[in-house]
Design a protein around this motif. Structure first.
Motif, PDB file in Angstrom:
ATOM      1  N   SER A 182       0.844  -1.195   0.000  1.00  7.35           N
ATOM      2  CA  SER A 182       0.000   0.000   0.000  1.00  7.35           C
ATOM      3  C   SER A 182       0.879   1.244   0.000  1.00  7.35           C
ATOM      4  O   SER A 182       1.983   1.244   0.541  1.00  7.35           O
ATOM      5  N   GLY A 183       0.376   2.316  -0.607  1.00  5.63           N
ATOM      6  CA  GLY A 183       1.147   3.562  -0.618  1.00  5.63           C
ATOM      7  C   GLY A 183       0.681   4.502  -1.712  1.00  5.63           C
ATOM      8  O   GLY A 183      -0.449   4.401  -2.201  1.00  5.63           O
ATOM      9  N   GLU A 184       1.576   5.389  -2.120  1.00  8.23           N
ATOM     10  CA  GLU A 184       1.273   6.383  -3.148  1.00  8.23           C
ATOM     11  C   GLU A 184       2.168   6.164  -4.366  1.00  8.23           C
ATOM     12  O   GLU A 184       3.369   5.920  -4.229  1.00  8.23           O
ATOM     13  N   ILE A 185       1.585   6.229  -5.553  1.00 10.76           N
ATOM     14  CA  ILE A 185       2.354   6.071  -6.789  1.00 10.76           C
ATOM     15  C   ILE A 185       3.182   7.330  -7.026  1.00 10.76           C
ATOM     16  O   ILE A 185       2.643   8.424  -7.157  1.00 10.76           O
ATOM     17  N   LYS A 186       4.512   7.161  -7.065  1.00 12.55           N
ATOM     18  CA  LYS A 186       5.427   8.288  -7.274  1.00 12.55           C
ATOM     19  C   LYS A 186       5.977   8.336  -8.698  1.00 12.55           C
ATOM     20  O   LYS A 186       6.486   9.365  -9.141  1.00 12.55           O
TER      21      LYS A 186
END
Length: 226
Positions: A110-114
């Protein structure tokens, strides 16, 4: 349940298979040839349905674990210089998918697409050492709470002719959710921090969104290792 990327192919194959069965039934007089054509049509339809299957999986999300992004076999575990995004050393875990594997790509964490980028390229066999940098591929980086930035790369194989990638920069993604699809034989590489612990072995079969690939190494565990 079937993946949305296969809807057009499944429908086309279904109607072609029905047409071939009916044509063989009414226009082919030789019994063995008629039966062969009908069986062949049904076998092709079954293979297409199998390839685009998308089994529902209950995901136990864990910030301390990296889960397998795809079904397949672990074909490489090594420390390597990653030159597209990090420009430093990373632990690489490569998973090869045969045409019989589920080909859905799922988010490993899980996280943010950079970062998300498509690269056109060759179609070397997926286990070729240069396929990671020379084949058609997509590169995606997720910023995670515990591992920092992790990178995964969808790589086309000799049979693959289309990679589907849903990741867009700025998206917030959840571990185990649908991240894309690779059509007909391929590979996915994971590039992870050096201080994580790899929990799979070479030639191990893994299941997407189920098998743990790596875990966070706690400080006390780090001291024991050193």
């Amino acid at each position: 349940m079937f993946h949305r990327e296969g809807q057009k192919i499944i429908l086309s194959t279904f109607f072609l298979a029905i047409a071939l069965v009916l044509i063989a039934q009414f226009y082919v007089s030789i019994p063995w040839l008629r039966l062969s054509l009908q069986v062949m049509a049904l076998v092709v339809l079954i293979l297409i349905l199998q390839f685009f299957r998308n089994p529902k999986r209950k995901v136990e999300r864990n910030f301390d674990e990296i889960l397998a992004p795809v079904d397949g076999k672990v074909v490489a575990i090594e420390e390597i210089e990653e030159t597209e995004y990090f420009n430093d050393k990373r632990k690489q875990v490569s998973i090869f998918m045969s045409p019989t594997n589920v080909h859905v790509t799922r988010y490993a964490a899980s996280g943010e697409i950079k970062y998300s980028k498509y690269h056109p390229g060759k179609y070397l066999v997926a286990w070729h050492p240069k396929s990671s940098t020379e084949n058609e591929r997509t590169t995606v980086v997720i910023r995670t709470p515990k591992f920092g930035d992790i990178l995964y790369r969808q790589i086309a194989g000799a049979m693959a002719r289309r990679i589907v990638n849903y990741a867009e920069v700025g998206d917030s993604v959840q571990q185990g959710d649908d991240a894309g699809f690779i059509k007909f034989g391929s590979r996915v590489d994971l590039f992870l921090p050096l201080d994580c612990a790899i929990t799979v072995t070479l030639n191990q079969k893994v299941t997407g969104a189920k098998t743990c690939i790596a875990v966070v190494v706690q400080k006390d565990e780090e001291r024991e290792i050193t």
